[in-house]
Write an enzyme that holds these catalytic residues in place. Structure first.
Site, PDB file in Angstrom:
ATOM      1  N   GLY A  96      -4.082  -0.540   1.351  1.00  0.00           N
ATOM      2  CA  GLY A  96      -3.107  -1.342   2.019  1.00  0.00           C
ATOM      3  C   GLY A  96      -2.142  -0.443   2.735  1.00  0.00           C
ATOM      4  O   GLY A  96      -0.882  -0.800   2.901  1.00  0.00           O
TER       5      GLY A  96
ATOM      6  N   HIS B 128      -7.133   0.660   9.342  1.00  0.00           N
ATOM      7  CA  HIS B 128      -6.175   0.087   8.406  1.00  0.00           C
ATOM      8  C   HIS B 128      -7.041  -0.248   7.355  1.00  0.00           C
ATOM      9  O   HIS B 128      -7.833  -0.945   7.379  1.00  0.00           O
ATOM     10  CB  HIS B 128      -5.476  -1.146   9.182  1.00  0.00           C
ATOM     11  CG  HIS B 128      -4.438  -1.750   7.753  1.00  0.00           C
ATOM     12  ND1 HIS B 128      -3.448  -1.233   7.775  1.00  0.00           N
ATOM     13  CD2 HIS B 128      -4.565  -2.336   6.917  1.00  0.00           C
ATOM     14  CE1 HIS B 128      -2.670  -1.941   6.898  1.00  0.00           C
ATOM     15  NE2 HIS B 128      -3.634  -2.718   6.499  1.00  0.00           N
ATOM     16  N   CYS B 129      -6.665   0.346   6.215  1.00  0.00           N
ATOM     17  CA  CYS B 129      -7.472   0.522   5.036  1.00  0.00           C
ATOM     18  C   CYS B 129      -7.233  -0.805   4.111  1.00  0.00           C
ATOM     19  O   CYS B 129      -5.780  -0.741   3.445  1.00  0.00           O
ATOM     20  CB  CYS B 129      -7.488   1.567   4.180  1.00  0.00           C
ATOM     21  SG  CYS B 129      -8.812   1.463   2.625  1.00  0.00           S
ATOM     22  N   PRO B 130      -7.757  -1.716   3.882  1.00  0.00           N
ATOM     23  CA  PRO B 130      -7.113  -2.861   3.041  1.00  0.00           C
ATOM     24  C   PRO B 130      -7.231  -2.439   1.643  1.00  0.00           C
ATOM     25  O   PRO B 130      -6.301  -3.023   0.792  1.00  0.00           O
ATOM     26  CB  PRO B 130      -8.459  -3.995   3.435  1.00  0.00           C
ATOM     27  CG  PRO B 130      -9.373  -3.317   3.749  1.00  0.00           C
ATOM     28  CD  PRO B 130      -9.069  -2.251   4.308  1.00  0.00           C
TER      29      PRO B 130
END
Length: 127
Positions: free
Chosen positions: A69, A64-66
């Site tokens: 998003g 999950h890439c912050p």
């Protein structure tokens, strides 16, 4: 003939019966175990994982890439790679123009005065 519901228990009461945790399916002549996701209520395909932040199952889940998003998975690898590539080009572009600016200013005032007067020093207190 009476048809019984699959959740019918032998003592006559009905109750919830959870699905099996795994299901074996034959894909291209090979037996593959599919795990059941109790949150999404589906049997997940191979290499799929449930993301706790997005709250859904993602096929070929990577992470999950912050910054984006979103989860990086099967359907958006190319968009994530394009994001990383464009961000790399932007970083190189900015770095090249900062070096060019400092070199041009150092020919006029000297290297230390060019660093002192560069825009990068403004967040710092005046020396």
């Amino acid at each position: 003939m009476v048809m019984l519901h699959p959740t019918y228990v032998a003592n006559g009461s009905t109750g919830y019966r959870p699905p099996p945790r795994t299901r074996e399916v034959v894909i291209n002549g090979q037996t593959v175990k599919l795990k059941y996701c109790f949150t999404c209520k589906i049997f997940r395909p191979p290499r799929a994982s449930h993301c706790s932040l997005c709250d859904n199952c993602v096929e070929r889940f990577d992470h999950h890439c912050p910054w984006v998003g979103n989860c990086v998975g099967r359907r958006n690898y190319r968009f994530f790679y394009m994001f990383i590539l464009s961000l790399s080009f932007l970083t190189i572009f900015i770095f090249a123009f900062v070096i060019t600016h400092i070199i041009l200013r150092s020919h006029q005032d000297g290297f230390l005065n060019a660093l002192k007067d560069s825009p990068a020093r403004y967040p710092l207190a005046k020396l």
